[in-house]
Design a protein around this motif. Structure first.
Motif, PDB file in Angstrom:
ATOM      1  N   VAL A   7      11.068   3.614  -8.484  1.00 26.65           N
ATOM      2  CA  VAL A   7      12.081   4.041  -9.463  1.00 26.65           C
ATOM      3  C   VAL A   7      11.402   4.350 -10.796  1.00 26.65           C
ATOM      4  N   MET A   8      10.455   3.513 -11.206  1.00 21.94           N
ATOM      5  CA  MET A   8       9.727   3.760 -12.442  1.00 21.94           C
ATOM      6  C   MET A   8       8.991   5.100 -12.397  1.00 21.94           C
ATOM      7  N   GLN A   9       8.350   5.370 -11.282  1.00 21.71           N
ATOM      8  CA  GLN A   9       7.622   6.633 -11.133  1.00 21.71           C
ATOM      9  C   GLN A   9       8.567   7.831 -11.188  1.00 21.71           C
ATOM     10  N   LYS A  10       9.761   7.665 -10.616  1.00 21.23           N
ATOM     11  CA  LYS A  10      10.758   8.735 -10.669  1.00 21.23           C
ATOM     12  C   LYS A  10      11.192   8.998 -12.106  1.00 21.23           C
ATOM     13  N   LEU A  11      11.395   7.925 -12.871  1.00 18.14           N
ATOM     14  CA  LEU A  11      11.782   8.082 -14.269  1.00 18.14           C
ATOM     15  C   LEU A  11      10.680   8.772 -15.073  1.00 18.14           C
ATOM     16  N   GLU A  50      17.347  -0.838 -10.495  1.00 19.42           N
ATOM     17  CA  GLU A  50      17.249   0.053 -11.655  1.00 19.42           C
ATOM     18  C   GLU A  50      17.055  -0.742 -12.941  1.00 19.42           C
ATOM     19  N   LEU A  51      17.747  -1.876 -13.048  1.00 14.99           N
ATOM     20  CA  LEU A  51      17.575  -2.730 -14.224  1.00 14.99           C
ATOM     21  C   LEU A  51      16.143  -3.238 -14.309  1.00 14.99           C
ATOM     22  N   CYS A  52      15.584  -3.641 -13.187  1.00 12.19           N
ATOM     23  CA  CYS A  52      14.195  -4.101 -13.159  1.00 12.19           C
ATOM     24  C   CYS A  52      13.243  -2.997 -13.632  1.00 12.19           C
ATOM     25  N   LEU A  57       9.509  -1.003 -17.708  1.00  7.79           N
ATOM     26  CA  LEU A  57       9.076   0.041 -18.648  1.00  7.79           C
ATOM     27  C   LEU A  57       8.963  -0.530 -20.060  1.00  7.79           C
ATOM     28  N   ILE A  58       9.925  -1.346 -20.444  1.00  6.10           N
ATOM     29  CA  ILE A  58       9.892  -1.981 -21.766  1.00  6.10           C
ATOM     30  C   ILE A  58       8.674  -2.900 -21.881  1.00  6.10           C
ATOM     31  N   GLN A  59       8.437  -3.692 -20.856  1.00  7.52           N
ATOM     32  CA  GLN A  59       7.293  -4.600 -20.866  1.00  7.52           C
ATOM     33  C   GLN A  59       5.978  -3.836 -20.955  1.00  7.52           C
ATOM     34  N   ALA A 101      13.447   4.016 -21.240  1.00  4.54           N
ATOM     35  CA  ALA A 101      14.178   2.794 -20.894  1.00  4.54           C
ATOM     36  C   ALA A 101      15.514   2.733 -21.613  1.00  4.54           C
ATOM     37  N   PHE A 102      15.515   3.027 -22.907  1.00  2.64           N
ATOM     38  CA  PHE A 102      16.758   2.948 -23.678  1.00  2.64           C
ATOM     39  C   PHE A 102      17.762   4.010 -23.253  1.00  2.64           C
TER      40      PHE A 102
END
Length: 297
Positions: A7-11, A50-52, A57-59, A101-102
């Motif tokens: 999911v992170m990679q997709k974002l 998705e929340l994770c 991303l924030i971390q 992230a935001f």
């Protein structure tokens, strides 16, 4: 965890920026403690995944900025982004991750968005606190505890709170769990910086003290030393240490049981994390505490 990374990679692909994707692909994702905690509390579903991804991303953004501030050339055993691409690129990548992230937080319940946004405010405040405390020897445990509560524990506490909101549980109780876990996690991290070699840490040992940071074991040592010893410890803080100087510090940390005292404090705080969570009983939360306390990196 692989689903969260996907999911992170997709974002990241949404940026349609090959340079950004290239830098992101070289980031190590580490233990993903916050995601493990969210899934333990909220269970595995599309929203929690998705929340994770947002939390990770924030971390990562905070770590990118942290490495620039500390001029760290190594992160998790490999070259940091600022070492590979320069500080400007690392800062801008961090900014991009925060912004992404935001944006995706706006699709969640407003309470979740508010919690994580406030956590980033506190995290940023903690970073500033950390920078200023490292400019001179800090002998105050109170200032140290406030700094790690903001810099490290705030995002972990918010992650637990948001997971509880998703699951319909008492958000305040889980916020307390996350805050205690985060403080204990950082204390253990600070202990490992002293006790573990570079090969295990993925960064130079005793790096915190070289950067001028007086973490909990050093604070216990400062309290135990006589006037002459305190002056020597203060003189060594913030400089490149030779082997004799490292040995002097480690010998005195052992003499006054500073590592053991720090461990016991971390264990006590970690155990307190479960005090407010009575029902429903979740063994995964206890397992996370045990794993965090007993870890070697």
């Amino acid at each position: 965890m692989s689903e969260i990374i996907e999911v992170m990679q997709k974002l990241i692909k949404d940026f349609q920026n090959p340079f950004l994707e290239q830098m992101f692909s070289q980031i190590s994702h580490g233990k993903m403690l916050r995601s493990s905690m969210v899934l333990a509390i909220a269970g595995k579903n599309q929203q929690s995944i998705e929340l994770c991804a947002i939390i990770e991303l924030i971390q990562l953004a905070s770590l990118l900025h942290d490495d620039v501030i500390d001029e760290s050339m190594i992160r998790r055993g490999q070259k940091s982004i600022n070492a590979s691409y320069g500080s400007k690129s690392a800062v801008m990548l961090g900014d991009a991750l925060y912004a992404k992230a935001f944006y995706h937080l706006t699709f969640f319940d407003s309470l979740i968005a508010q919690s994580l946004s406030n956590a980033v405010c506190r995290l940023s405040s903690g970073e500033i606190y950390d920078v200023f405390l490292a400019q001179s020897f800090n002998p105050s445990k109170e200032k140290y505890c406030l700094m790690i509560e903001e810099k490290t524990a705030s995002l972990i506490a918010s992650s637990a709170e948001c997971a509880a909101i998703l699951a319909g549980l008492d958000a305040k109780d889980y916020f307390h769990y996350g805050k205690c876990l985060g403080i204990a996690f950082q204390i253990i991290d600070d202990i490992l910086d002293i006790t573990q070699p570079q090969e295990v840490l993925g960064k130079p040992a005793m790096n915190d003290f070289k950067e001028g940071k007086t973490t909990l074991p050093y604070l216990f040592l400062f309290e135990a030393l006589d006037h002459e010893g305190r002056e020597r410890l203060q003189g060594l803080c913030g400089k490149e240490l030779n082997q004799d100087e490292k040995k002097w510090i480690k010998d005195h940390l052992e003499k006054y049981s500073c590592i053991e005292k720090s461990q016991q404090l971390a264990i006590g705080i970690a155990k307190d994390s479960l005090v407010k969570i009575k029902n429903p009983y979740n063994p995964a939360l206890k397992e996370m505490i045990d794993a965090m306390i007993q870890r070697s990196f």
